[in-house]
Design an enzyme around this catalytic site. Structure first.
Site, PDB file in Angstrom:
ATOM      1  N   ILE A 101       0.427  -1.284  -0.179  1.00 21.69           N
ATOM      2  CA  ILE A 101       0.379  -0.145   0.056  1.00 21.69           C
ATOM      3  C   ILE A 101       0.714   1.380   0.189  1.00 21.69           C
ATOM      4  O   ILE A 101       0.240   2.212  -0.633  1.00 21.69           O
ATOM      5  CB  ILE A 101      -0.804   0.379   1.234  1.00 21.69           C
ATOM      6  N   GLU A 120       9.967   3.529   6.643  1.00 22.80           N
ATOM      7  CA  GLU A 120       9.975   2.289   6.750  1.00 22.80           C
ATOM      8  C   GLU A 120      11.229   1.510   7.552  1.00 22.80           C
ATOM      9  O   GLU A 120      11.939   1.640   7.896  1.00 22.80           O
ATOM     10  CB  GLU A 120      10.014   1.331   5.544  1.00 22.80           C
ATOM     11  N   HIS A 138      -7.952 -10.964  -5.257  1.00 26.33           N
ATOM     12  CA  HIS A 138      -9.516 -11.680  -5.368  1.00 26.33           C
ATOM     13  C   HIS A 138     -10.424 -11.101  -6.256  1.00 26.33           C
ATOM     14  O   HIS A 138      -9.866  -9.884  -6.555  1.00 26.33           O
ATOM     15  CB  HIS A 138      -9.834 -10.933  -3.830  1.00 26.33           C
ATOM     16  N   ARG A 405      -2.330 -10.158   9.848  1.00 23.18           N
ATOM     17  CA  ARG A 405      -3.313  -9.126   9.054  1.00 23.18           C
ATOM     18  C   ARG A 405      -3.833  -7.695   9.823  1.00 23.18           C
ATOM     19  O   ARG A 405      -3.822  -8.046  10.976  1.00 23.18           O
ATOM     20  CB  ARG A 405      -4.469  -9.773   8.510  1.00 23.18           C
ATOM     21  N   ILE A 430      -6.138  -2.382   6.008  1.00 26.63           N
ATOM     22  CA  ILE A 430      -5.871  -3.329   5.236  1.00 26.63           C
ATOM     23  C   ILE A 430      -5.503  -4.550   5.236  1.00 26.63           C
ATOM     24  O   ILE A 430      -4.676  -4.635   5.604  1.00 26.63           O
ATOM     25  CB  ILE A 430      -4.667  -2.096   4.099  1.00 26.63           C
ATOM     26  N   SER A 432      -6.844  -8.561   3.744  1.00 27.18           N
ATOM     27  CA  SER A 432      -7.556  -9.032   2.739  1.00 27.18           C
ATOM     28  C   SER A 432      -9.285  -8.443   2.178  1.00 27.18           C
ATOM     29  O   SER A 432      -9.816  -8.130   3.543  1.00 27.18           O
ATOM     30  CB  SER A 432      -7.960 -10.171   2.658  1.00 27.18           C
ATOM     31  N   CYS A 500      18.246 -24.270  -6.988  1.00 23.33           N
ATOM     32  CA  CYS A 500      16.626 -24.686  -7.685  1.00 23.33           C
ATOM     33  C   CYS A 500      15.289 -23.895  -7.991  1.00 23.33           C
ATOM     34  O   CYS A 500      14.538 -24.490  -8.673  1.00 23.33           O
ATOM     35  CB  CYS A 500      16.299 -24.449  -5.870  1.00 23.33           C
ATOM     36  N   CYS A 535      16.536 -26.243  -1.431  1.00 21.21           N
ATOM     37  CA  CYS A 535      17.070 -26.153  -0.218  1.00 21.21           C
ATOM     38  C   CYS A 535      17.008 -25.241   0.390  1.00 21.21           C
ATOM     39  O   CYS A 535      18.421 -24.897   1.724  1.00 21.21           O
ATOM     40  CB  CYS A 535      18.425 -26.474  -1.393  1.00 21.21           C
TER      41      CYS A 535
END
Length: 583
Positions: A101, A120, A138, A405, A430, A432, A500, A535
């Site tokens: 967001i 942040e 969704h 959440r 915010i 789901s 991998c 791994c």
């Protein structure tokens, strides 16, 4: 809110709490349009019940400060670093929070000729909720059209196609099934279709028989009675999307400050003027609150805590990439009890864009908003989703993870300008379908933000804004001739470091030189998936460390997995705001 109306709502709440046998434990007070719950209860169940009881009474918001047996929520982990990097800096807009967001807002706001900063507290973007969810786009079916979530989900879903083309990340419009485990579910189809019409869900949605389910997804369980098909569902990598938004914002002039926590706010009258951080004090004309699980605490620092966040933890498990193609759609078979509760979609099984399959999540309320631990009981709970596909088994699981959440008690997004602080904008609560709604949320928040800034300054669109983030296709996905041509230009793209995930040395070196200048082991994983395979970096980690050291000219022992780290120690004088916040 007039006193008569409040008295009516208050009486209703008192009756609800009395029925829950909580009346004597809880003190109720009013804060402008919101209700505040204080006191001590005996269990998480009582705390949750009280919060939802208050939410159903029609207040603007619920501030739930109830403790459990004398214990409150655990405090925020703060960055260990403390310096003067931001001292005396001036910004037009500061965004708090580097999840999808916050980064989407930064990118949309960078369309304007503004000095933009994003703070942040972690060492990179997508390190909390945006790095711990399943990435489902969704379809917009689940939430009521009366909710903000219901409206923004549809817009966000539609916007992802264009955004993915501009920013260079992959989306898979795989569609999703709501599978029926009993014939009685067929009676719900008309109601489900009506919800789709009201919400504006795209595509040829509707009931599909068991035979058609198997035609679309051949290895789906036979133990179903058909299901409701939602073709507009999709999936993307939430970490990749967040990184792409952030990098494009950065390329368009937004500044990103990591290991940076907001710990105080100075105001003049009803406007925020200065932001106090662990890296100095700066000035701003606008504060945008996209702080995830800590959004209510940020609101409190600014004097507008009219809501509170409660953390709902979920665990997902990732299956081996060798199963690629065995699950075509995102599918779930929720119980009627889960649907009646309405606070979680119940989880399921879905294909990831990288080729893995994913199962989960579950939903558990926790008092630690940064509880990313995994528990055996959660693992056992989500294993039931393996039964949805006849070709998968527990031995295919290569790892599992948890995230939290950011839920409000009203179970809806908060997308609005503050009613009490002139230059504060909230993008809060915010959960789901927050990831699916992110493009639309950013669009709305920027409209609100620009309208506020225009009262203070001249705001113009940037002439040289570029919506395009240049991205190279992963070497592992290139055709033979395309790969051959690339390797001829630079042999480093022909040397596979991560076996991998088939990531080359050239891609890792490109990731180290990312616009955000973050180069921890996990930061490289978020960008090119080196170390994300079965791994878990057992083979490639030493090689990645060597590459980072060479590119950045630093000793290997100075390179970390996650960054500077964080601590629960609070040496900052006014940190008490985080333990409750100004109301």
């Amino acid at each position: 809110m007039d006193s008569k109306n409040f008295d009516k709502k208050l009486l209703t709440l008192q009756k609800k709490l009395k029925r829950l046998r909580l009346g004597e434990k809880i003190k109720i007070s009013l804060d402008v349009k919101s209700v505040v719950l204080e006191g001590d209860v005996s269990s998480m169940e009582e705390r949750i019940a009280a919060g939802y009881a208050a939410a159903r009474c029609g207040f603007k918001g619920v501030v739930n400060d109830l403790t459990i047996n004398g214990k409150g929520e655990k405090p925020m982990h703060l960055p260990k670093i403390k310096d003067s990097l931001l001292e005396d800096r001036n910004f037009d807009a500061v965004i708090i929070g580097g999840g999808v967001i916050g980064c989407a807002i930064a990118r949309e706001l960078s369309r304007y000729d503004l000095k933009i900063a994003l703070f942040e507290k972690e060492s990179d973007v997508a390190m909390q909720a945006s790095g711990h969810n399943d990435g489902m786009i969704h379809p917009g079916f689940a939430d009521s059209p009366k909710k903000i979530k219901g409206k923004l989900n549809i817009r966000g879903n539609r916007m992802y196609t264009k955004v993915s083309e501009e920013l260079g990340f992959e989306i898979n419009r795989c569609g999703s099934f709501f599978l029926f485990y009993h014939p009685v579910f067929k009676l719900l189809v008309p109601l489900m279709k009506r919800r789709c019409r009201l919400n504006g869900v795209d595509g040829d949605y509707g009931y599909r028989s068991r035979k058609l389910v198997k035609k679309i997804d051949p290895f789906m369980t036979d133990k179903n009675y058909g299901g409701f098909w939602l073709p507009s569902s999709g999936v993307a990598s939430p970490m990749k999307v967040t990184v792409c938004y952030a990098e494009n914002a950065c390329e368009n002039g937004a500044e990103f400050f990591f290991n940076t926590a907001l710990i105080g706010v100075k105001k003049e009258g009803t406007a925020v003027t200065e932001l106090i951080t662990n890296r100095g004090t700066c000035r701003t004309k606008l504060l945008i609150n996209a702080a995830g699980v800590w959004a209510d605490k940020v609101a409190g620092l600014a004097g507008d805590r009219f809501f509170s966040i409660h953390a709902r933890k979920g665990t997902d498990a990732i299956l081996d990439k060798r199963l690629k193609g065995l699950q075509k759609t995102g599918s779930a078979m929720p119980s009627l009890l889960r649907l009646r509760k309405g606070h979680s979609k119940g989880g399921g099984i879905m294909p990831c864009v990288e080729g893995n399959l994913l199962i989960g999540p579950n939903a558990v309320e926790v008092m630690d908003r940064e509880d990313f631990s995994t528990r055996p009981e959660a693992f056992e709970e989500i294993k039931k989703h393996l039964k949805l596909n006849s070709k998968v088994s527990p031995s295919d699981i290569i790892t599992y993870y948890s995230g939290t959440r950011a839920c409000t008690w009203e179970e809806d997004f908060i997308i609005e300008a503050s009613e009490r602080v002139d230059n504060l904008v909230h993008a809060a609560g915010i959960q789901s379908p927050g990831f699916a709604s992110a493009p639309a949320i950013a669009e709305d928040i920027v409209k609100i933000s620009v309208s506020i800034l225009k009262k203070k300054m001249d705001v113009k669109l940037k002439e040289n804004f570029s919506p395009i983030r240049k991205a190279m296709k992963p070497v592992s996905e290139m055709e033979t001739e395309e790969r051959k041509a690339l390797i001829e230009k630079n042999p480093q793209y022909g040397k596979i470091i991560c076996r991998c995930e088939e990531v080359s040395e050239g891609e890792i070196r490109d990731a180290v030189k990312n616009p955000l200048n973050v180069f921890t082991l996990d930061a490289i994983k978020r960008r090119v998936r080196a170390g994300a395979g079965r791994c878990h970096g057992g083979f490639c980690t030493p090689h990645i460390l060597k590459i980072i050291a060479e590119e950045k000219g630093i000793p290997v022992e100075k390179i970390t997995k996650k960054g500077e780290g964080s601590a629960l120690v609070q040496p900052i004088e006014n940190f008490e705001a985080f333990s409750g916040g100004e109301k």
